[in-house]
Design an enzyme around this catalytic site. Sequence first.
Site, PDB file in Angstrom:
ATOM      1  N   CYS A  78       1.251  -0.884  -0.050  1.00 19.12           N
ATOM      2  CA  CYS A  78      -0.014  -0.096  -0.197  1.00 19.12           C
ATOM      3  C   CYS A  78       1.108   1.495  -0.106  1.00 19.12           C
ATOM      4  O   CYS A  78       0.402   2.386  -0.203  1.00 19.12           O
ATOM      5  CB  CYS A  78      -1.006   0.079   1.036  1.00 19.12           C
ATOM      6  SG  CYS A  78      -2.149  -1.099   1.389  1.00 19.12           S
ATOM      7  N   HIS A  79       1.672   1.286   0.409  1.00 19.62           N
ATOM      8  CA  HIS A  79       2.450   2.012   0.475  1.00 19.62           C
ATOM      9  C   HIS A  79       4.186   2.945  -0.319  1.00 19.62           C
ATOM     10  O   HIS A  79       4.819   3.857   0.006  1.00 19.62           O
ATOM     11  CB  HIS A  79       3.342   2.880   2.385  1.00 19.62           C
ATOM     12  CG  HIS A  79       1.735   3.048   3.518  1.00 19.62           C
ATOM     13  ND1 HIS A  79       1.262   3.770   3.131  1.00 19.62           N
ATOM     14  CD2 HIS A  79       1.463   1.993   4.023  1.00 19.62           C
ATOM     15  CE1 HIS A  79       0.135   3.912   4.657  1.00 19.62           C
ATOM     16  NE2 HIS A  79       0.423   2.689   4.921  1.00 19.62           N
TER      17      HIS A  79
ATOM     18  N   CYS B 218       5.191  16.789  34.456  1.00 16.44           N
ATOM     19  CA  CYS B 218       6.328  16.817  33.529  1.00 16.44           C
ATOM     20  C   CYS B 218       7.603  18.219  32.835  1.00 16.44           C
ATOM     21  O   CYS B 218       8.802  18.207  33.410  1.00 16.44           O
ATOM     22  CB  CYS B 218       6.006  16.882  32.138  1.00 16.44           C
ATOM     23  SG  CYS B 218       4.805  15.173  31.812  1.00 16.44           S
TER      24      CYS B 218
ATOM     25  N   HIS C  24      11.386  19.308  33.099  1.00 13.16           N
ATOM     26  CA  HIS C  24      12.027  19.762  31.597  1.00 13.16           C
ATOM     27  C   HIS C  24      11.446  20.981  31.091  1.00 13.16           C
ATOM     28  O   HIS C  24      11.891  21.592  30.240  1.00 13.16           O
ATOM     29  CB  HIS C  24      10.979  18.458  30.866  1.00 13.16           C
ATOM     30  CG  HIS C  24      11.566  17.244  31.295  1.00 13.16           C
ATOM     31  ND1 HIS C  24      13.194  17.245  30.432  1.00 13.16           N
ATOM     32  CD2 HIS C  24      10.980  15.926  31.146  1.00 13.16           C
ATOM     33  CE1 HIS C  24      12.681  15.726  30.800  1.00 13.16           C
ATOM     34  NE2 HIS C  24      11.575  14.992  31.100  1.00 13.16           N
TER      35      HIS C  24
ATOM     36  N   CYS D 150       8.860   8.540  31.776  1.00 11.08           N
ATOM     37  CA  CYS D 150       9.225   9.048  33.009  1.00 11.08           C
ATOM     38  C   CYS D 150       7.763   8.988  33.585  1.00 11.08           C
ATOM     39  O   CYS D 150       8.760   9.051  34.655  1.00 11.08           O
ATOM     40  CB  CYS D 150       9.153  10.308  31.162  1.00 11.08           C
ATOM     41  SG  CYS D 150      10.961  11.447  31.840  1.00 11.08           S
TER      42      CYS D 150
HETATM   43  C1  HEC Z   1      -4.069  -2.625   3.018  1.00 10.65           C
HETATM   44  C2  HEC Z   1      -3.595  -1.111   2.880  1.00 10.65           C
HETATM   45  C3  HEC Z   1      -2.599  -1.215   3.649  1.00 10.65           C
HETATM   46  C4  HEC Z   1      -1.045  -1.808   4.755  1.00 10.65           C
HETATM   47  C5  HEC Z   1      -0.781  -3.339   4.167  1.00 10.65           C
HETATM   48  C6  HEC Z   1      -0.370  -0.937   4.934  1.00 10.65           C
HETATM   49  N1  HEC Z   1      -1.280   0.357   5.520  1.00 10.65           N
HETATM   50 FE1  HEC Z   1      -0.542   2.817   6.565  1.00 10.65          FE
HETATM   51  N2  HEC Z   1      -2.506   3.115   5.704  1.00 10.65           N
HETATM   52  C7  HEC Z   1      -2.994   2.436   5.244  1.00 10.65           C
HETATM   53  C8  HEC Z   1      -4.065   3.182   5.250  1.00 10.65           C
HETATM   54  C9  HEC Z   1      -5.656   3.766   4.259  1.00 10.65           C
HETATM   55  C10 HEC Z   1      -3.479   4.771   5.482  1.00 10.65           C
HETATM   56  C11 HEC Z   1      -4.452   6.442   5.911  1.00 10.65           C
HETATM   57  C12 HEC Z   1      -3.823   7.420   5.403  1.00 10.65           C
HETATM   58  C13 HEC Z   1      -4.660   8.879   5.327  1.00 10.65           C
HETATM   59  O1  HEC Z   1      -5.896   8.165   6.089  1.00 10.65           O
HETATM   60  O2  HEC Z   1      -4.167   9.631   4.721  1.00 10.65           O
HETATM   61  C14 HEC Z   1      -2.841   4.549   6.480  1.00 10.65           C
HETATM   62  C15 HEC Z   1      -1.473   5.400   6.926  1.00 10.65           C
HETATM   63  C16 HEC Z   1      -0.375   4.761   6.839  1.00 10.65           C
HETATM   64  C17 HEC Z   1       0.840   6.026   7.936  1.00 10.65           C
HETATM   65  C18 HEC Z   1       0.569   7.240   8.039  1.00 10.65           C
HETATM   66  C19 HEC Z   1       0.409   8.165   7.244  1.00 10.65           C
HETATM   67  C20 HEC Z   1       0.434   9.415   6.886  1.00 10.65           C
HETATM   68  O3  HEC Z   1      -0.007  10.320   5.231  1.00 10.65           O
HETATM   69  O4  HEC Z   1       0.039   9.829   7.413  1.00 10.65           O
HETATM   70  C21 HEC Z   1       2.029   4.693   8.202  1.00 10.65           C
HETATM   71  C22 HEC Z   1       3.156   5.568   8.726  1.00 10.65           C
HETATM   72  C23 HEC Z   1       1.749   3.396   7.839  1.00 10.65           C
HETATM   73  N3  HEC Z   1       0.359   3.718   7.209  1.00 10.65           N
HETATM   74  C24 HEC Z   1       2.562   2.604   7.989  1.00 10.65           C
HETATM   75  C25 HEC Z   1       2.023   1.875   7.890  1.00 10.65           C
HETATM   76  C26 HEC Z   1       2.691   0.815   7.954  1.00 10.65           C
HETATM   77  C27 HEC Z   1       3.978   0.513   8.539  1.00 10.65           C
HETATM   78  C28 HEC Z   1       2.627  -0.815   7.336  1.00 10.65           C
HETATM   79  C29 HEC Z   1       2.969  -2.500   7.028  1.00 10.65           C
HETATM   80  C30 HEC Z   1       3.374  -2.915   8.719  1.00 10.65           C
HETATM   81  C31 HEC Z   1       1.091  -0.229   6.585  1.00 10.65           C
HETATM   82  N4  HEC Z   1       1.337   0.947   6.723  1.00 10.65           N
HETATM   83  C32 HEC Z   1       0.725  -0.824   5.852  1.00 10.65           C
HETATM   84  C33 HEC Z   1      -3.259   1.400   4.043  1.00 10.65           C
HETATM   85  C34 HEC Z   1      -2.395   0.449   4.943  1.00 10.65           C
HETATM   86  C1  HEC Z   2      11.879  14.267  38.298  1.00 14.88           C
HETATM   87  C2  HEC Z   2      12.372  14.739  36.850  1.00 14.88           C
HETATM   88  C3  HEC Z   2      11.633  14.347  35.556  1.00 14.88           C
HETATM   89  C4  HEC Z   2       9.833  14.357  35.376  1.00 14.88           C
HETATM   90  C5  HEC Z   2       9.108  14.822  36.340  1.00 14.88           C
HETATM   91  C6  HEC Z   2       9.967  13.895  34.004  1.00 14.88           C
HETATM   92  N1  HEC Z   2      11.135  13.775  32.933  1.00 14.88           N
HETATM   93 FE1  HEC Z   2      11.139  13.482  31.508  1.00 14.88          FE
HETATM   94  N2  HEC Z   2      13.020  12.853  31.305  1.00 14.88           N
HETATM   95  C7  HEC Z   2      14.087  13.433  32.675  1.00 14.88           C
HETATM   96  C8  HEC Z   2      15.444  13.498  32.793  1.00 14.88           C
HETATM   97  C9  HEC Z   2      16.368  12.690  33.824  1.00 14.88           C
HETATM   98  C10 HEC Z   2      15.420  12.651  31.315  1.00 14.88           C
HETATM   99  C11 HEC Z   2      16.570  11.976  30.303  1.00 14.88           C
HETATM  100  C12 HEC Z   2      17.094  10.789  30.898  1.00 14.88           C
HETATM  101  C13 HEC Z   2      18.432  10.329  30.581  1.00 14.88           C
HETATM  102  O1  HEC Z   2      19.063  11.066  30.140  1.00 14.88           O
HETATM  103  O2  HEC Z   2      18.225   8.952  30.561  1.00 14.88           O
HETATM  104  C14 HEC Z   2      14.421  12.391  30.763  1.00 14.88           C
HETATM  105  C15 HEC Z   2      14.119  12.771  28.987  1.00 14.88           C
HETATM  106  C16 HEC Z   2      13.341  12.904  29.012  1.00 14.88           C
HETATM  107  C17 HEC Z   2      12.375  13.193  27.172  1.00 14.88           C
HETATM  108  C18 HEC Z   2      13.726  12.495  26.074  1.00 14.88           C
HETATM  109  C19 HEC Z   2      14.254  14.304  25.745  1.00 14.88           C
HETATM  110  C20 HEC Z   2      15.669  14.164  24.932  1.00 14.88           C
HETATM  111  O3  HEC Z   2      16.852  13.841  24.991  1.00 14.88           O
HETATM  112  O4  HEC Z   2      15.592  13.854  23.315  1.00 14.88           O
HETATM  113  C21 HEC Z   2      11.182  13.056  27.368  1.00 14.88           C
HETATM  114  C22 HEC Z   2      11.072  13.481  26.131  1.00 14.88           C
HETATM  115  C23 HEC Z   2      10.508  13.525  28.674  1.00 14.88           C
HETATM  116  N3  HEC Z   2      11.939  13.115  29.064  1.00 14.88           N
HETATM  117  C24 HEC Z   2       9.326  13.427  28.681  1.00 14.88           C
HETATM  118  C25 HEC Z   2       8.749  13.431  30.042  1.00 14.88           C
HETATM  119  C26 HEC Z   2       7.605  13.624  29.801  1.00 14.88           C
HETATM  120  C27 HEC Z   2       6.832  13.888  29.313  1.00 14.88           C
HETATM  121  C28 HEC Z   2       6.990  13.405  31.456  1.00 14.88           C
HETATM  122  C29 HEC Z   2       5.828  14.037  31.954  1.00 14.88           C
HETATM  123  C30 HEC Z   2       4.988  12.396  32.052  1.00 14.88           C
HETATM  124  C31 HEC Z   2       8.179  13.731  31.408  1.00 14.88           C
HETATM  125  N4  HEC Z   2       9.157  13.378  30.753  1.00 14.88           N
HETATM  126  C32 HEC Z   2       8.616  13.446  32.891  1.00 14.88           C
HETATM  127  C33 HEC Z   2      14.021  13.727  34.291  1.00 14.88           C
HETATM  128  C34 HEC Z   2      12.305  14.012  34.151  1.00 14.88           C
END
Ligand code: HEC
Ligand code: HEC
Length: 269
Positions: free
Chosen positions: A65-66, A169, A173, A218
């Site tokens: 499909c894709h 969070c 963060h 987290c």
């Molecule tokens: C029979 C067809 C079909 C198959 C097989 C299929 N998909 Fe899809 N997929 C769709 C349809 C329909 C949508 C919804 C498209 C839309 O609304 O834009 C979609 C949407 C998606 C999207 C989001 C695309 C966007 O533009 O945002 C992703 C990522 C995706 N599929 C991944 C996968 C993956 C990974 C697989 C295999 C594990 C898979 N699909 C298998 C039909 C399929």
């Molecule tokens: C007590 C502090 C704490 C709280 C509360 C917390 N986090 Fe974190 N978070 C961390 C720490 C520490 C790391 C870095 C972890 C590492 O480096 O292994 C992290 C890493 C992350 C990252 C990755 C950032 C990157 O490096 O790309 C995301 C995204 C994130 N946290 C989202 C959340 C979200 C969503 C929540 C709330 C549900 C949340 N965290 C709550 C401490 C916190």
Amino acid sequence: MRKKIIFASAIAGGVVLTAAVAQQLPDQYKQLLELGMHPGYAYLDEGEDYFHNLKGPNGKTCASCHGQDASKLVGAYAHMPRYYKDIGKVADIDIRMLSCMTKYMGFPKSKDFIKKYTKKYRVPLATYVASKSNGMKIDVKLDDPQEKELYKYGEKLWWTRSGARDFSCGICHTVLSDKRIRQQALPNPVRDKLYKHWPTYRYSNDKMWTMEDRVRSCFKAFLLYVNKWDKKKDWIKKPPPYSKEVVAIELYMKHKGNGAIINVPGFIR
Ligand code: HEC
Ligand code: HEC
């Protein structure tokens, strides 16, 4: 033709590390990356293989499909999470792919299959699909009313104090970001648009993670999870996978990341 040499594609990839990450990275990892040996590419290549070769019970593959080499998914990840009409909800990459497998490939919606998907296919496939947006800007639109509503919910959750620590969070963060808890610098995913490097490889546990994994962890690590979101099991400390709360927070963070250039797989501590 699938690449079997795990690290081969890394050479062309090029890794851009944020200053904060580079600072924390031990020298041997910097050298590894300079050599093009990014372990995240093992997942990416595995995902590419599943994309073309994993057949559903109805004989379809993702590529049916894709398109060959996911040609029709180029840029898709840049707009996700978003609302999908065919499944009637806002989906992140993890939920979208699971829906495709059960709705369009004939895989059962059973617990067993979801467990297998979660363990085996999800992260490699997400890494592969996300990499098809490399070099593009994050562009989450919030056009649909469901998207707008979920975004607001995500922003609210970001700031909601909860759980045993009564933290949010946003306290770690946004308010405390750039400070250190023990040895760990607190990243600022919103200001620094860190969604751009997710899915990302974490060398502290040698695993590739999607943002689902990060957000749920987290919640668990910092005991934030409020079990009223989970109707069935009140002992769980992570939100259940694919839950509305996780997608809401992802939508919030990714929309805030608009404009940042996607470069996955990332590499962090
Ligand atoms: C029979 C067809 C079909 C198959 C097989 C299929 N998909 Fe899809 N997929 C769709 C349809 C329909 C949508 C919804 C498209 C839309 O609304 O834009 C979609 C949407 C998606 C999207 C989001 C695309 C966007 O533009 O945002 C992703 C990522 C995706 N599929 C991944 C996968 C993956 C990974 C697989 C295999 C594990 C898979 N699909 C298998 C039909 C399929
Ligand atoms: C007590 C502090 C704490 C709280 C509360 C917390 N986090 Fe974190 N978070 C961390 C720490 C520490 C790391 C870095 C972890 C590492 O480096 O292994 C992290 C890493 C992350 C990252 C990755 C950032 C990157 O490096 O790309 C995301 C995204 C994130 N946290 C989202 C959340 C979200 C969503 C929540 C709330 C549900 C949340 N965290 C709550 C401490 C916190």
